[in-house]
Design a protein around this motif. Structure first.
Motif, PDB file in Angstrom:
ATOM      1  N   PHE A 162      -1.392  -5.345  -0.562  1.00 18.74           N
ATOM      2  CA  PHE A 162      -1.597  -4.000  -0.017  1.00 18.74           C
ATOM      3  C   PHE A 162      -3.095  -3.681   0.075  1.00 18.74           C
ATOM      4  N   VAL A 163      -3.822  -4.098  -0.981  1.00 21.91           N
ATOM      5  CA  VAL A 163      -5.269  -3.881  -0.977  1.00 21.91           C
ATOM      6  C   VAL A 163      -5.890  -4.559   0.244  1.00 21.91           C
ATOM      7  N   LYS A 164      -5.459  -5.777   0.484  1.00 22.32           N
ATOM      8  CA  LYS A 164      -6.027  -6.530   1.618  1.00 22.32           C
ATOM      9  C   LYS A 164      -5.600  -5.929   2.953  1.00 22.32           C
ATOM     10  N   LYS A 219      -4.591   6.282  -2.134  1.00 25.69           N
ATOM     11  CA  LYS A 219      -4.711   6.773  -0.768  1.00 25.69           C
ATOM     12  C   LYS A 219      -6.009   7.554  -0.588  1.00 25.69           C
ATOM     13  N   PRO A 228      -0.438  -5.882  -6.316  1.00 26.25           N
ATOM     14  CA  PRO A 228      -0.669  -5.071  -5.113  1.00 26.25           C
ATOM     15  C   PRO A 228      -1.795  -5.603  -4.224  1.00 26.25           C
ATOM     16  N   MET A 229      -2.240  -6.858  -4.487  1.00 24.59           N
ATOM     17  CA  MET A 229      -3.392  -7.319  -3.719  1.00 24.59           C
ATOM     18  C   MET A 229      -3.091  -7.406  -2.226  1.00 24.59           C
ATOM     19  N   GLU A 234       3.067   5.506   3.673  1.00 18.76           N
ATOM     20  CA  GLU A 234       2.622   6.629   2.841  1.00 18.76           C
ATOM     21  C   GLU A 234       1.212   7.075   3.201  1.00 18.76           C
ATOM     22  N   GLU A 235       0.407   6.136   3.614  1.00 19.52           N
ATOM     23  CA  GLU A 235      -0.980   6.462   3.938  1.00 19.52           C
ATOM     24  C   GLU A 235      -1.113   7.064   5.324  1.00 19.52           C
ATOM     25  N   VAL A 294     -10.357   1.756   0.772  1.00 22.28           N
ATOM     26  CA  VAL A 294     -11.493   0.869   1.019  1.00 22.28           C
ATOM     27  C   VAL A 294     -12.763   1.686   1.232  1.00 22.28           C
ATOM     28  N   GLU A 295     -12.628   2.725   2.043  1.00 24.46           N
ATOM     29  CA  GLU A 295     -13.799   3.535   2.378  1.00 24.46           C
ATOM     30  C   GLU A 295     -14.371   4.206   1.129  1.00 24.46           C
ATOM     31  N   LYS A 354      -5.110  -2.790   3.388  1.00 25.18           N
ATOM     32  CA  LYS A 354      -5.966  -1.624   3.580  1.00 25.18           C
ATOM     33  C   LYS A 354      -7.354  -2.044   4.057  1.00 25.18           C
ATOM     34  N   MET A 355      -7.816  -3.124   3.486  1.00 25.06           N
ATOM     35  CA  MET A 355      -9.124  -3.658   3.858  1.00 25.06           C
ATOM     36  C   MET A 355      -9.135  -3.996   5.351  1.00 25.06           C
ATOM     37  N   ILE A 379      -8.650   0.902  -4.583  1.00 21.01           N
ATOM     38  CA  ILE A 379      -8.411   0.750  -3.144  1.00 21.01           C
ATOM     39  C   ILE A 379      -6.983   1.160  -2.790  1.00 21.01           C
ATOM     40  N   ILE A 380      -6.084   0.880  -3.708  1.00 23.02           N
ATOM     41  CA  ILE A 380      -4.693   1.260  -3.458  1.00 23.02           C
ATOM     42  C   ILE A 380      -4.542   2.768  -3.336  1.00 23.02           C
ATOM     43  N   ALA A 382      -9.083  -0.938   7.448  1.00 19.95           N
ATOM     44  CA  ALA A 382     -10.343  -0.188   7.432  1.00 19.95           C
ATOM     45  C   ALA A 382     -11.251  -0.627   8.573  1.00 19.95           C
TER      46      ALA A 382
END
Lengths: 799, 270
Positions: free
Chosen positions: A742-744, B18, A739-740, A777-778, B22-23, A746-747, B15-16, A750
C-alpha cells in the motif's frame, strides 16, 4: 335524469386536449411518461400487456342506468375486450383499450352521460354510497342524492384534479357502514338529530400499503353542510398534503403527521372560512324508488324449489312495500359484454333507477315489484353461467392481480377462481355455505389492498416466499376486521400460506367455523372469541411446503405455466412484497449472528459465517432482478451488482469464495469482515428508496450515525465502469507484503496527476483484501479489479 | 523526491496515514525544527522528531547531564552524566535515524543569540524550564515570525499552546514572568517524569502537524492537563490587542534577558 351526476362543462375541451397530447405522443413529440401525467387523471391506466389501457368509468354511488350499461358494454366490445369489470369502488372498467381508441371511448361515454375523468391519479375519485341506499330497511335516509350532487359539484372544480394524492369519499345510510364511510378520506354516515337530517363525519381513512381506519371528525353536521365539510377537508389536503412522496401522500399520512388536535384545528379554521363564503349547499333531489310494472312476456318456472332457494339467497325486500332488490352475482366482477347488454335490455322496461353496483363487485337490481321476481329469476337463469350458487362464493373479492396489474405479485384472480372451483365441488354442502353469506373473504395480489384484504373477515395478500433457492407465490393470512360506525378496525396478520394452499386453507377454516357456528352469533364474533387462534393454528399446519423436487406445483402460481418469479416485477408500490423477502434474509443474518455471539458450539462457527455470507450476498439481489440458482451464480451476481458498482467494497469479495470453497480457516480469520459485510448490506437496505436506488451521499454520511465503521466498506464516490484510457504505469507489487504494498502504491500514485491511471499487481489473500479498500479510502477510485492466475490486477484512478 | 526502499519501509506507517502520505512524509524530511532545552520536554520531542525523520533538528542547551535529569530526560543515559546535553542528544538522534542532520548549540538561548538561532528553522519547540526563557522565546518568535510550541510542566500538570504568526502569543495570555519565587520551579516542586514525556510528545506532534499541514494546531487554544486525574481540557484564548509584543502598539520591540531564576538543585546555595 334522476340518478346521474352532471358532467363538467369543460369535459369536451379536456377530451380534445388529451386527444392532442396523444397525437403528440404518437408523433414522438411527447414522451409516454409525460402523457401518463395527463391520461391517469382521466382514469386511464396502462396494463401489463404493452400498449393496452384500462378505462375506469365514474359511477357515482354505484348508479348506472340500463342504457348506460348497454353503452359501456358496446364500447368495450368495439374498443376493448369482451368483458367489462366491476370494481370494489362501484365503478366499471373497460380493459385492453389501445391508445388510438381512448378518445373514442371517452366520447362514447360522454354521449351516455358518463366520464372517466378522475378515475385515477391524484383526484377526487368515485364517490361511493351503499348499494342499497334508498331502499334499505335500516337507513336514516337515502344517501344517493348526496353522493350524486357532491360528485357534480366537485368534478366541476379544477382543484379536484390537482390534489397531492387520490381523495375518496363515501356515504353510508346506517351504523352498519355498508358504504365504507369509516375507511374513506371523508366518510359520511346518516344521522337524524331532533328531526334534522345530518351526518356523522369520519376522515383520513383508507386502504393501501399502509391502511388505516378513518378517524372520527364531527359528531353531527346538518345535511346542507356536506359540501362545506368536504371542501374544508379537501382544502387542507390540497394545502398541506405531502406531494413529494406518493407513498406517504394520502390524507391519512397528513393526519398522522399533524396529529388529531392540529388536524382538527386546521379543519375548524378551514371550515369556518368555507362557511363565511356562503357557498350554496348541494341541490338534493329525492330519488323515486317505487318501481314500475312493465308488460313482459310471461315465463314459466319449472323448478319451484330452485326458485325459492334463489329467492332466499339473492332477493331482499325493500323498505318500499311490495318492492324487492335482487343481487346479481358477477364472477369476481367480470361480466361478458353480451351478458351486460342483455341485462341492460331486460331491465330497461323497469326504468332508469333499477341498478347499482355493489362494493363486492356484484350488481344489485332494485325497484322490482314482487310479481316480477319470477321474470328476473328466469332471465338470470337464462343469461348467467352460475346464477344460483351460494352467495358466499360470489361475494368473494379479488383484485386484478399480476395477470393485468403492473404492480401485482401473485395471480390473485386465478387464486380466487381456484377457491371458487373448490367450493363449487360442495365438499362443504351448499346448505352450509348458504349460512356464510355475511363473510367477507378478500384476496389482494400484493400489499396494496386493491382486493380490500385489510377489511376482510378473512383476507389474503400476495407475497413472495422462499424455500431453499426457490421462490414461490404465497399469501399473508389476515383476519378479524370490523367495519361499522364506531367499531371499525383493520384485521391482523395471522400467518402465511403458499398460494397453492389457499383453496384448502379456506375450506378448512370454514369447516372449523361451521363446527362451532352454533356457539357464535356470526363469523365476526367467532373470530373475536376463538377464530383467530384457530386460524393461527391452521396457518402453522400449512407452514411446511414440499420441496421443488417433491412437488413443483407449489412453485407455480395459479393458472400459470411459468415457474413463479419476481424478476420482472419490482418498480411501483408492490415492491413491498420484495421487502418481505429481504427482511427474511436479514433476519436470518441476525439470528445467525446471535448464535455466533453466544459462542456456543465453536465448531459451528465456520458454518455460521458461511450462512451470513450467503444471506448477505443474496438479500438485495432480488432488487436487481436476480434469482441465482446456485451459490456460484449468487456470488457472481453479487460481484456484478454490488462490488463492481462500488456499493460494497472489493475487499469483501474474497469472503464469497472462502465461503463457497469451504475455506473455513480463512473465513474464521476474517470473521469481523463477514460481519462488516452483513452490516454493509443492511445499511444499503436502509438507505434504499422505493425505486431500489441507493442514496450514496447518505451512505457516506451514515457511518458516524452509529453504524460501525469498517475501513473500505463505504464507497467514496461513484465509479465509472469503463476506464477513460489505459493505465500509464503498471507496478508489480507481487511478493510485497502488507502494508508495504500500500505504501508503494501511494508512492506511485504521488507521482501521477489527478485522473491518471495506475495499475498495480497484488498477491491474492491479504494484499487484494486490503490494498484496494485502503486506496478507495483515500478517495481514489478502483476502476477494475480482476484475477489473473494467482494474482490480481487493480486499476486505480488518482483522485 | 523519491524515497529509498529503506526510507519507504522506515516511514511506511506514516505514509499509510491518509493525512500524511507520501507528500506529508516528504515535508517532514525537508523540515527543520529547533528544540530549545534538551531536558524533560526537549528529550521526548527530539526522540520523536528524529524517529519521524525531520530533516534537520537543532538543539540548544547550555547544561550538562546530571543524574537527577535521568528520571525524565529520556534521551540521556547514565554514562552521559557530565556530558553536554546537546551532544548526548545528538548521538542518540543519529542512532535512531541517521538521515537526520543534527545541529547542536551548546549554549543558553539569550536575547543576543536567539534571533540568529531560530532564523533558519521552520518550527521551534520551547523545552525550557523557566519563565524568562519562555518569554524570550515567545518574543523572539513573534518578532522573527516563527511558529513555536510552548510547553510548561509542574508536578502533575502540563500546559501547551502553539503559536503561528497571527495567532495569540504567550504574552497575550501571560503578560510577563511572575515575580521571582511566586511559582516554584521543578526542582523545588518536583515533576512526574512521565508528565514531561506526555507534554514533550504533544509538542513533537504539533511540530509534525505544522510541517505536514495536517490537522488542527493548538493555536488560540491552551491545552491543560493533570496527570493525577487525567483530565485534559482546552481553554480558548484570544489575541490581545494590548499585548506588549504582538498587540496593536507593542511596547517590547527589542529582546532583553530577564533575570534567570536559578534552579536550586543545580547550583549550590551561596
Amino acid at each position: 335524469m334522476q340518478i346521474q351526476y352532471r358532467l363538467p362543462d369543460n369535459l369536451d375541451q379536456e377530451i380534445n386536449e388529451l386527444e392532442g397530447l396523444i397525437a403528440k405522443c404518437k408523433q414522438g413529440e411527447m414522451s409516454p411518461a409525460e402523457l401518463k401525467l395527463h391520461r391517469v387523471p382521466f382514469g386511464v391506466y396502462e396494463q401489463r400487456k404493452s400498449d393496452t389501457y384500462m378505462v375506469r368509468v365514474r359511477c357515482a354511488a354505484g348508479c348506472i342506468t340500463p342504457e348506460q350499461l348497454i353503452k359501456i358494454a358496446e364500447l368495450a366490445t368495439r374498443y376493448g375486450s369482451d368483458k367489462i369489470h366491476l370494481t370494489t369502488r362501484q365503478e366499471i372498467q373497460i380493459h385492453y383499450v389501445t391508445l388510438d381508441n381512448l378518445i373514442p371511448v371517452m366520447r362514447g361515454l360522454k354521449e351516455t352521460g358518463l366520464a372517466s375523468r378522475g378515475g385515477g391519479g391524484n383526484t377526487v375519485r368515485n364517490i361511493m354510497s351503499q348499494e342499497d341506499a334508498g331502499i334499505s330497511l335500516d337507513e336514516a335516509f337515502d344517501t344517493t342524492p348526496y353522493a350524486l350532487a357532491l360528485t357534480s359539484r366537485l368534478i366541476a372544480e379544477s382543484d379536484s384534479w390537482t390534489l397531492p394524492r387520490k381523495f375518496k369519499i363515501a356515504f353510508s345510510g346506517s351504523s352498519e357502514d355498508r358504504g365504507y364511510a369509516t375507511i374513506a378520506d371523508v366518510g359520511f354516515i346518516t344521522r337524524i338529530k331532533d328531526g334534522q337530517k345530518g351526518f356523522k363525519v369520519y376522515v383520513a381513512g383508507g386502504l393501501g400499503a399502509k391502511s388505516d381506519a378513518g378517524h372520527f371528525l364531527l359528531d353531527f353536521i346538518e345535511d346542507d353542510q356536506v359540501y362545506a365539510v368536504t371542501t374544508a377537508v379537501k382544502r387542507i389536503f390540497w394545502k398541506y398534503g405531502n406531494r413529494k412522496n406518493k407513498h406517504a401522500a394520502r390524507l391519512r399520512f397528513l393526519w398522522n403527521t399533524l396529529g388529531p388536535e392540529e388536524f382538527q384545528k386546521r379543519f375548524d379554521e378551514e371550515y369556518q372560512a368555507v362557511k363565511t363564503q356562503n357557498l350554496p349547499p348541494l341541490t338534493i333531489e329525492a330519488i323515486d324508488n317505487s318501481g314500475r310494472s312493465p308488460v313482459l312476456r310471461e315465463g314459466k318456472i319449472e323448478d319451484q324449489n330452485d326458485f325459492e332457494l334463489w329467492e332466499k339467497r339473492f332477493v331482499q325486500p325493500q323498505k318500499q312495500k311490495g318492492i324487492f332488490s335482487i343481487i346479481v352475482p358477477v364472477h369476481l366482477g367480470y361480466l361478458d359484454n353480451a351478458q351486460a347488454v342483455r341485462l341492460g335490455q331486460f331491465l330497461r322496461p323497469f326504468g332508469e333507477n333499477v341498478l347499482r353496483m355493489s362494493k363486492d363487485q356484484n350488481f344489485l337490481i332494485r325497484n322490482i315489484p314482487e310479481t316480477y321476481l319470477g321474470n328476473v329469476y328466469l332471465f338470470l337463469k337464462d343469461t348467467l353461467d352460475h346464477f344460483n350458487r351460494p352467495l358466499f362464493i360470489d361475494k368473494m373479492i379479488s383484485c386484478a392481480g399480476a395477470s393485468t396489474c403492473q404492480l401485482g405479485i401473485c395471480l390473485s384472480r386465478p387464486a380466487a377462481n381456484a377457491v371458487i372451483k373448490a367450493l363449487s365441488r360442495y365438499e362443504i354442502p351448499a346448505k352450509a355455505l348458504d349460512t356464510l353469506s355475511d363473510i367477507r373473504i378478500n384476496i389482494s395480489g400484493c400489499p396494496n389492498a386493491c382486493g380490500q384484504h385489510p377489511i376482510a373477515h378473512l383476507g389474503f395478500f400476495g407475497k413472495v416466499a422462499r424455500k431453499g433457492d426457490k421462490v414461490y407465490p404465497a399469501y399473508n393470512v389476515v383476519a378479524g376486521a370490523v367495519v361499522r360506525d364506531g367499531e371499525t378496525k383493520l384485521n391482523e396478520k395471522l400467518g402465511e400460506i403458499s398460494a397453492r394452499d389457499i383453496p384448502a386453507f379456506i375450506q378448512e377454516a370454514l369447516k372449523r367455523y361451521l363446527s362451532k357456528s352454533s356457539e357464535h352469533k356470526n363469523f365476526e364474533a367467532y373470530l373475536e372469541r376463538e377464530g383467530k387462534e384457530d386460524l393461527r393454528k391452521l396457518c402453522a399446519q400449512y407452514k411446511e411446503i414440499p420441496s421443488f423436487e417433491e412437488d413443483k406445483n407449489t412453485y407455480f402460481d395459479w393458472d400459470s405455466d411459468k415457474l413463479f418469479s419476481v424478476a420482472d416485477r419490482g418498480k411501483g408500490e408492490c415492491s413491498a412484497g420484495l421487502f418481505d423477502l429481504i427482511d427474511m434474509d436479514l433476519k436470518m443474518i441476525e439470528e445467525t449472528r446471535k448464535k455466533l455471539d453466544a459462542g456456543e458450539a465453536p465448531e459451528k462457527k465456520p458454518e455460521h459465517l458461511r450462512t451470513i455470507v450467503y444471506y448477505a450476498a443474496r438479500a438485495l439481489l432480488i432488487t436487481r432482478g436476480c434469482e441465482p440458482k446456485t451459490e456460484k451464480e449468487l456470488h457472481e451476481n453479487f460481484t456484478t451488482h454490488f462490488i463492481h458498482t462500488g456499493l460494497v467494497a472489493g475487499r469483501f469479495q474474497p469472503l464469497l469464495e472462502m465461503a463457497r470453497e469451504r475455506n473455513d480457516a480463512s473465513l474464521c480469520a476474517r470473521a469481523q469482515d463477514v460481519l462488516a459485510l452483513a452490516d454493509r448490506v443492511k445499511l444499503l437496505y436502509e438507505i434504499m428508496d422505493n425505486a431500489f436506488q441507493f442514496k450514496i451521499n447518505e451512505c457516506a454520511a451514515l457511518p458516524t450515525a452509529g453504524v460501525p465503521q469498517h475501513p473500505g466498506a463505504f464507497p467514496s464516490r461513484e465509479i465509472t465502469t469503463s476506464p477513460p484510457s489505459l493505465p500509464k504505469i503498471v507496478k508489480d507489487f507481487r511478493g510485497v507484503t502488507c502494508p508495504m504494498n500500500f505504501v508503494k502504491t501511494k508512492m506511485a500514485l504521488a507521482k501521477l496527476q489527478p485522473r491518471e491511471l495506475l495499475e498495480i499487481w497484488l498477491d491474492d489473500g491479504q494484499p487484494i483484501e486490503n490494498v484496494p479498500g485502503s486506496v478507495r479510502e483515500e478517495g481514489h477510485a478502483i476502476l477494475e479489479q480482476k484475477k489473473i492466475n494467482d494474482y490480481w490486477a487493480v486499476v486505480i484512478e488518482k483522485k | 523526491m523519491d524515497f529509498t526502499e529503506e526510507q519507504l519501509e522506515r516511514y511506511s506507517r506514516h505514509i499509510i496515514l491518509k493525512d500524511i502520505g507520501v507528500e506529508g512524509q516528504q515535508k517532514i524530511v525537508r523540515g527543520k525544527v529547533l528544540i530549545i532545552g534538551t531536558g524533560g520536554l526537549g528529550a521526548p520531542a527530539a526522540l520523536y522528531l528524529a524517529a519521524a525523520g525531520v530533516g534537520t533538528i537543532g538543539l540548544v542547551d547550555g547544561d550538562v547531564v546530571e543524574l537527577s535529569n535521568l528520571q525524565r530526560q529520556v534521551i540521556h543515559f547514565t554514562p552521559d552524566v557530565g556530558r553536554p546535553k546537546v551532544l548526548s542528544a545528538k548521538e542518540k538522534i543519529e542512532k535512531i535515524n541517521p538521515d537526520v542532520r543534527v545541529l547542536a548549540f551548546h549554549q543558553r538561548a539569550t536575547a543576543d543569540n536567539i534571533l540568529g538561532l531560530i532564523k533558519d528553522f521552520d518550527f521551534i519547540v520551547d523545552g525550557t524550564d523557566n519563565f524568562p526563557a519562555k518569554f524570550l522565546i515567545n518574543d523572539a518568535c513573534v518578532m522573527g515570525k516563527k511558529p513555536f510550541s510552548h510547553g510548561g510542566i509542574l508536578r502533575f500538570d502540563g500546559q501547551t499552546m502553539t503559536y503561528v504568526p497571527g495567532s495569540a502569543c504567550y504574552r497575550c495570555i501571560f503578560d510577563s514572568p511572575p515575580p521571582k519565587g511566586a511559582v516554584p520551579s521543578c526542582s523545588q516542586a518536583g515533576i512526574l517524569g512521565a508528565v514531561a514525556g506526555m507534554l514533550g510528545t504533544i509538542q513533537a506532534a504539533e511540530a509534525v502537524k505544522f510541517l505536514t499541514g495536517c490537522g488542527e494546531l493548538l493555536t488560540n487554544k491552551l491545552l491543560i492537563f493533570n496527570a493525577l486525574t487525567m483530565n485534559f481540557r482546552q481553554a480558548r484564548v484570544h489575541r490581545a490587542p494590548q499585548c506588549p509584543v504582538c498587540g496593536e502598539s507593542p511596547t517590547i520591540t527589542t529582546l532583553v534577558d530577564a533575570e534567570q531564576p536559578v534552579c536550586d538543585l543545580k547550583r549550590p546555595p551561596g
